[in-house]
Motif scaffolding. Structure first.
Motif, PDB file in Angstrom:
ATOM      1  N   GLU A 214      11.170  94.624 -12.975  1.00 10.72           N
ATOM      2  CA  GLU A 214      11.694  95.935 -12.576  1.00 10.72           C
ATOM      3  C   GLU A 214      10.598  96.981 -12.483  1.00 10.72           C
ATOM      4  OE1 GLU A 214      14.953  97.212 -15.024  1.00 10.72           O
ATOM      5  OE2 GLU A 214      16.070  95.356 -14.699  1.00 10.72           O
ATOM      6  N   LYS A 215       9.438  96.686 -13.084  1.00 10.39           N
ATOM      7  CA  LYS A 215       8.322  97.628 -13.076  1.00 10.39           C
ATOM      8  C   LYS A 215       7.059  96.861 -13.443  1.00 10.39           C
ATOM      9  CE  LYS A 215       9.150  98.891 -17.899  1.00 10.39           C
ATOM     10  NZ  LYS A 215       9.505  99.959 -18.813  1.00 10.39           N
ATOM     11  N   CYS A 216       5.933  97.546 -13.317  1.00  8.46           N
ATOM     12  CA  CYS A 216       4.652  97.048 -13.837  1.00  8.46           C
ATOM     13  C   CYS A 216       4.321  97.953 -15.014  1.00  8.46           C
ATOM     14  CB  CYS A 216       3.545  97.153 -12.797  1.00  8.46           C
ATOM     15  SG  CYS A 216       3.868  96.271 -11.264  1.00  8.46           S
ATOM     16  N   ASP A 217       4.267  97.388 -16.202  1.00 11.40           N
ATOM     17  CA  ASP A 217       4.056  98.202 -17.408  1.00 11.40           C
ATOM     18  C   ASP A 217       2.606  98.090 -17.880  1.00 11.40           C
ATOM     19  OD1 ASP A 217       4.380  95.555 -18.155  1.00 11.40           O
ATOM     20  OD2 ASP A 217       5.474  96.018 -19.990  1.00 11.40           O
ATOM     21  N   PHE A 218       1.764  98.987 -17.372  1.00 17.01           N
ATOM     22  CA  PHE A 218       0.355  99.036 -17.728  1.00 17.01           C
ATOM     23  C   PHE A 218       0.183  99.787 -19.038  1.00 17.01           C
ATOM     24  CE2 PHE A 218       0.091  98.065 -13.323  1.00 17.01           C
ATOM     25  CZ  PHE A 218      -1.205  97.675 -13.005  1.00 17.01           C
ATOM     26  N   ARG A 219      -0.538  99.187 -19.984  1.00 16.13           N
ATOM     27  CA  ARG A 219      -0.851  99.852 -21.240  1.00 16.13           C
ATOM     28  C   ARG A 219      -2.346  99.654 -21.507  1.00 16.13           C
ATOM     29  NH1 ARG A 219       3.473 100.979 -19.745  1.00 16.13           N
ATOM     30  NH2 ARG A 219       5.436 100.959 -20.886  1.00 16.13           N
TER      31      ARG A 219
END
Length: 196
Positions: A187-192
């Protein structure tokens, strides 16, 4: 998309990075295809902070159309080229520059502006300030890489470009954690991002 000086310089840099790793690569043909892809691509704005990612996507698509090796090998060529290129490393900067708190306000404005969806192929994202678990985060809700790959009839290429995010983070001295990407159906790209 209008071909401008920035895109031309990016194309030249990518050509040198590719040729340095794969001397047999026909960079003239790749460059010609790169410019054809950009000429028919949807505009994302000349001041877009992710213009280099859009450019890299066009180059990767062109490589796969011209260079008779697998997408995995073409991704390796780009990865090695990025790591070898002094110019690329200088342009990307380091962790301290990237995570500088002075950049936060501009990033907030940028993230907010993406939700207006002015450009069809632009990214849409939310900025997540550091919270003790990471120093800077982004949730990408729409991705220009996925959009350009889709428009060019090769949506499967986006996942290879996603892998280069880790190479870029490493070059900058950052640790990147990500659990999901749009390219792989998330549902998204979760960059941390965190300092190493």
């Amino acid at each position: 998309m209008k071909n401008n000086l920035t895109l031309q310089v990016m194309g030249l840099a990518l050509s040198h990075m590719t040729k340095d790793v794969e001397p047999g690569a026909d960079t003239k043909q790749i460059s010609a295809e790169y410019h054809r892809i950009l000429a028919r691509s949807k505009d994302i704005g000349r001041q877009n902070p992710l213009l280099s990612s859009y450019s890299l996507t066009a180059w990767f698509i062109a490589m796969n159309r011209v260079n008779p090796v697998s997408p995995e090998r073409n991704c390796e060529i780009l990865s090695q080229g990025m790591r070898r290129s002094r110019m690329f490393r200088a342009v990307m900067g380091d962790a301290e520059h990237y995570l500088d708190p002075k950049r936060t306000e501009k990033r907030k404005e940028w993230a907010k502006s993406t939700h207006r969806r002015v450009y069809e192929n632009d990214w849409v994202l939310d900025l997540l300030p550091g919270n003790g678990q990471y120093d800077l985060g982004y949730d990408y809700l729409e991705c220009g890489v996925c959009k350009l790959c889709r428009d060019e009839g090769c949506p499967e290429f986006a996942k290879y470009l996603c892998s280069l995010d880790f190479v870029i983070a490493d070059i900058m001295g950052l640790r990147l954690e990500r659990t999901t990407t749009l390219a792989e159906g998330g549902e998204k790209c979760d960059f941390r991002y965190s300092r190493k």
